[in-house]
Scaffold this active site. Sequence first.
Site, PDB file in Angstrom:
ATOM      1  N   VAL A  75       1.461  -0.684  -3.445  1.00 24.37           N
ATOM      2  CA  VAL A  75       0.753  -0.806  -2.255  1.00 24.37           C
ATOM      3  C   VAL A  75       1.054  -2.301  -1.793  1.00 24.37           C
ATOM      4  O   VAL A  75       0.350  -3.126  -2.863  1.00 24.37           O
ATOM      5  CB  VAL A  75      -0.536  -0.322  -2.458  1.00 24.37           C
ATOM      6  N   HIS A  76       1.482  -2.667  -0.743  1.00 23.57           N
ATOM      7  CA  HIS A  76       1.689  -4.060  -0.269  1.00 23.57           C
ATOM      8  C   HIS A  76       0.743  -4.273   0.897  1.00 23.57           C
ATOM      9  O   HIS A  76       0.825  -3.953   2.035  1.00 23.57           O
ATOM     10  CB  HIS A  76       3.114  -4.231   0.056  1.00 23.57           C
ATOM     11  N   LEU A  77      -0.321  -5.174   0.798  1.00 24.02           N
ATOM     12  CA  LEU A  77      -1.318  -5.452   2.048  1.00 24.02           C
ATOM     13  C   LEU A  77      -0.623  -6.643   2.989  1.00 24.02           C
ATOM     14  O   LEU A  77      -0.945  -7.656   2.553  1.00 24.02           O
ATOM     15  CB  LEU A  77      -2.525  -5.774   1.417  1.00 24.02           C
TER      16      LEU A  77
END
Length: 153
Positions: A75-77
Site C-alpha cells: 500500500v503506497h500512500l
Amino acid sequence: MSPAVRSPVAGVVVALDDVPDPVFSGRIVGPGVAVNPEYTAEGGSAALAPVSGTVAKIHPHAYVITAAGGRSVLVHLGLDTVSLEGRGFTVLAAEGEAVSAGQPVITWSPAQIKAGGLNPIVSVIALEGEESALAPVPTGQRVAAGDPLMTWA
C-alpha cells in the site's frame, strides 16, 4: 474462493494505467489497482491493512503486509510522498507485527498531501503477482475503507 484484498482507504477506484507515476502505471513493482481517496479538510484518516498477515515492511508513506501463504500486498500512500520524510504520517504498526484485514496501520491526511502539491492517490499492489490472477472491482466505483478492492486468485 479467491482471497479478497480490501481497500485501505475510502474513495474511487482508479486503474493503475491512470496513476500518474510510471513505477505504478508501468507495473514495475507489480499489478494492482489504485484508489483516489476521499478526504475532508479537517484532518487525518486511517490507512488499513488490506489483508490479514504480518507487516513485512513499513515506512510512514507505505507498507507491505504478507498474508499466510506468502502473498504480499504493498500500500503506497500518495505519489512522491517519500519526499515528506514522514511528516504528516503516524505509523501505528511495527515490522513483524501481526495485523488483521481492516486494522489501521498508518494515519495520514490526504488533504495535507494535496495542499502540499502532491497527489494523494493510494496504490495497492500485488507484489510478485500476475495481472491475470487479479480481479479488481470496476474503475470509477466508490469503495469504503475495508471493502473488497480486488481478488487475487
